[in-house]
Write a protein that holds these residues in place. Structure first.
Motif, mmCIF file in Angstrom:
data_model
loop_
_atom_site.group_PDB
_atom_site.id
_atom_site.type_symbol
_atom_site.label_atom_id
_atom_site.label_comp_id
_atom_site.label_asym_id
_atom_site.label_seq_id
_atom_site.Cartn_x
_atom_site.Cartn_y
_atom_site.Cartn_z
ATOM 1 N N LYS A 173 0.842 -1.199 0.000
ATOM 2 C CA LYS A 173 0.000 0.000 0.000
ATOM 3 C C LYS A 173 0.876 1.247 0.000
ATOM 4 O O LYS A 173 0.651 2.174 -0.768
ATOM 5 C CB LYS A 173 -0.873 0.038 1.265
ATOM 6 C CG LYS A 173 -2.112 -0.809 1.175
ATOM 7 C CD LYS A 173 -2.960 -0.564 2.417
ATOM 8 C CE LYS A 173 -3.854 -1.747 2.690
ATOM 9 N NZ LYS A 173 -4.506 -1.665 4.001
ATOM 10 N N ASP B 208 -7.136 6.539 -0.743
ATOM 11 C CA ASP B 208 -8.344 6.312 0.073
ATOM 12 C C ASP B 208 -9.619 6.529 -0.753
ATOM 13 O O ASP B 208 -10.553 5.744 -0.686
ATOM 14 C CB ASP B 208 -8.370 7.266 1.275
ATOM 15 C CG ASP B 208 -7.401 6.833 2.373
ATOM 16 O OD1 ASP B 208 -7.018 5.650 2.396
ATOM 17 O OD2 ASP B 208 -7.042 7.685 3.214
ATOM 18 N N THR C 228 -10.253 6.177 -3.780
ATOM 19 C CA THR C 228 -10.545 5.195 -4.826
ATOM 20 C C THR C 228 -10.698 3.768 -4.273
ATOM 21 O O THR C 228 -10.835 2.817 -5.042
ATOM 22 C CB THR C 228 -9.423 5.215 -5.893
ATOM 23 O OG1 THR C 228 -8.151 5.099 -5.222
ATOM 24 C CG2 THR C 228 -9.439 6.500 -6.694
ATOM 25 N N SER C 229 -10.729 3.652 -2.940
ATOM 26 C CA SER C 229 -10.778 2.327 -2.299
ATOM 27 C C SER C 229 -11.904 1.438 -2.819
ATOM 28 O O SER C 229 -11.737 0.225 -2.960
ATOM 29 C CB SER C 229 -10.976 2.479 -0.791
ATOM 30 O OG SER C 229 -9.928 3.206 -0.226
ATOM 31 N N ARG C 230 -13.048 2.055 -3.081
ATOM 32 C CA ARG C 230 -14.212 1.278 -3.528
ATOM 33 C C ARG C 230 -13.901 0.442 -4.769
ATOM 34 O O ARG C 230 -14.554 -0.566 -5.024
ATOM 35 C CB ARG C 230 -15.358 2.238 -3.820
ATOM 36 C CG ARG C 230 -16.700 1.585 -3.825
ATOM 37 C CD ARG C 230 -17.585 2.173 -2.765
ATOM 38 N NE ARG C 230 -18.763 1.375 -2.558
ATOM 39 C CZ ARG C 230 -19.597 1.568 -1.531
ATOM 40 N NH1 ARG C 230 -19.372 2.514 -0.657
ATOM 41 N NH2 ARG C 230 -20.640 0.801 -1.384
ATOM 42 N N HIS D 169 -10.600 -0.515 -5.644
ATOM 43 C CA HIS D 169 -9.383 -1.343 -5.618
ATOM 44 C C HIS D 169 -9.264 -2.176 -4.338
ATOM 45 O O HIS D 169 -8.501 -3.134 -4.301
ATOM 46 C CB HIS D 169 -8.110 -0.509 -5.838
ATOM 47 C CG HIS D 169 -7.812 0.520 -4.790
ATOM 48 N ND1 HIS D 169 -7.394 0.189 -3.525
ATOM 49 C CD2 HIS D 169 -7.871 1.879 -4.797
ATOM 50 C CE1 HIS D 169 -7.194 1.300 -2.821
ATOM 51 N NE2 HIS D 169 -7.494 2.341 -3.557
ATOM 52 N N HIS D 170 -9.993 -1.836 -3.275
ATOM 53 C CA HIS D 170 -9.869 -2.619 -2.044
ATOM 54 C C HIS D 170 -10.692 -3.907 -2.177
ATOM 55 O O HIS D 170 -11.877 -3.863 -2.527
ATOM 56 C CB HIS D 170 -10.377 -1.797 -0.859
ATOM 57 C CG HIS D 170 -10.007 -2.407 0.468
ATOM 58 N ND1 HIS D 170 -10.568 -3.578 0.920
ATOM 59 C CD2 HIS D 170 -9.114 -2.031 1.407
ATOM 60 C CE1 HIS D 170 -10.035 -3.875 2.110
ATOM 61 N NE2 HIS D 170 -9.159 -2.960 2.420
ATOM 62 N N ARG E 146 -14.084 4.632 2.544
ATOM 63 C CA ARG E 146 -13.102 4.153 3.526
ATOM 64 C C ARG E 146 -13.470 4.570 4.948
ATOM 65 O O ARG E 146 -13.051 3.925 5.907
ATOM 66 C CB ARG E 146 -11.735 4.737 3.162
ATOM 67 C CG ARG E 146 -10.594 3.983 3.761
ATOM 68 C CD ARG E 146 -9.701 3.411 2.698
ATOM 69 N NE ARG E 146 -8.764 2.466 3.231
ATOM 70 C CZ ARG E 146 -8.017 1.660 2.481
ATOM 71 N NH1 ARG E 146 -8.125 1.700 1.179
ATOM 72 N NH2 ARG E 146 -7.199 0.807 3.027
ATOM 73 N N HIS F 49 -14.458 -1.257 6.346
ATOM 74 C CA HIS F 49 -13.206 -0.594 6.729
ATOM 75 C C HIS F 49 -13.180 -0.201 8.204
ATOM 76 O O HIS F 49 -12.284 0.540 8.627
ATOM 77 C CB HIS F 49 -12.987 0.648 5.860
ATOM 78 C CG HIS F 49 -12.884 0.340 4.399
ATOM 79 N ND1 HIS F 49 -11.759 -0.210 3.840
ATOM 80 C CD2 HIS F 49 -13.777 0.459 3.394
ATOM 81 C CE1 HIS F 49 -11.965 -0.389 2.546
ATOM 82 N NE2 HIS F 49 -13.189 0.005 2.244
#
Lengths: 198, 198
Positions: free
Chosen positions: A124, A158, A160-162, A164-165, B162, B168
């Motif tokens: 990360k 953060d 773009t987390s939706r 790539h996470h 997030r 999260h």
């Protein structure tokens, strides 16, 4: 005909990946890895002193393969806004592709991420550093106005987390996803822009 | 001294919440709810024809309580940028507080979210609508430049996942979280701003 295969760390990691795919993170043991390599588990421990260190190494290997094409984009030349957009879209598509092609390792990665494993945290940080590199270029080019490159890079990661996470993986194939990605990237790029002079 | 308590849907939902807290979503049954109410399970089914409908209703009740204070902010007057920031920070703090105060219902909510339950989807849409309301005001006030209010509202909801999506939750108490929230909100607000005229 017996062939002598030298037991390298790389060979152990390769086989460990296969074992993890077959048994999953919870069930796979060092003994399984040794059996698949046709060596004693002592031979494996000589290279990786614990199950945890083997896990870390296999996660690192998988993640390094994932981030290599991104580093190329981050280190390329050219206008930073287009490069940032390309970098983010490539990250999303690599992760989506991995989820489709290699769901077992993807699940393993998610489990390791939940354990806050060192390799995943480094990964990360390394991705945030790549974003920061593009932002710095953008500031130099006069395209971006950013007070603290490192802090803003983390904000973009953060934001773009939706997409790539792994916790959100189920949403990635929803029909609305591409339009939502477009809207998000447009908003973020506008937030980075140097105010237009009139 | 026997008191006759009328069995209202509200009373059933209240007790169902308690039962879910005690047994968890996977184990709680309509029979548990009926037993806690000291009625037959038929009496519960008269109000909620299935376990699924009872679940939906209890999720809706919990989520409505969560979004009520947000609606007040969305519908208030005043400059839109400050209102949007207040709305987002309030959403984060309500969710964080719920996680601390009511971890059992929080886990239930997460499980329902994973099942893509109708109430949870409605709740999300309703939150996005509230963001859209503030964005519209901002456009009228000349503070925001937004091509499609609804699409951008969803982008803001996605960008802040997030700090509000239960997946999260483990990160919300990290020491870095407040600074990361500040950086993210600053970036998003700048992305919405009407370009400064010079």
């Amino acid at each position: 005909m017996n062939e002598v295969v030298v037991l390298t760390p790389e060979r152990i990691l390769e086989v460990t990946e296969d074992v993890l795919r077959r048994y999953g993170l919870a069930k796979a043991t060092v003994v399984d890895v040794a059996r698949a390599l046709d060596v004693s588990h002592g031979s494996v421990y000589r290279h990786f002193p614990s199950k945890a260190s083997l896990r870390e190494a296999v996660a690192k290997r998988w993640l390094d393969r994932l981030s290599a094409p991104l580093l190329k984009i981050a280190e390329a030349s050219g206008p930073a806004p287009a490069r940032l957009e390309k970098w983010l879209r490539t990250m999303f598509s690599i992760k989506h592709k991995r989820l489709g092609d290699d769901p077992e390792m993807f699940a393993t990665y998610l489990a390791l991420a939940r354990e806050a494993c060192k390799s995943v945290n480094c990964h990360k940080d390394c991705l945030v550093d790549q974003i920061a590199l593009i932002l710095s270029d953008g500031v130099k080019q006069g395209a971006f106005e950013v007070a603290d490159v490192k802090v803003t890079a983390r904000a973009i990661f953060d934001a773009t987390s939706r997409f790539h996470h792994p916790a959100h993986a189920e949403e990635w194939n929803e029909p609305s996803a591409p339009a939502r990605i477009d809207a998000l990237l447009a908003l973020l790029l506008k937030g980075l822009e140097t105010p237009r002079k009139r």
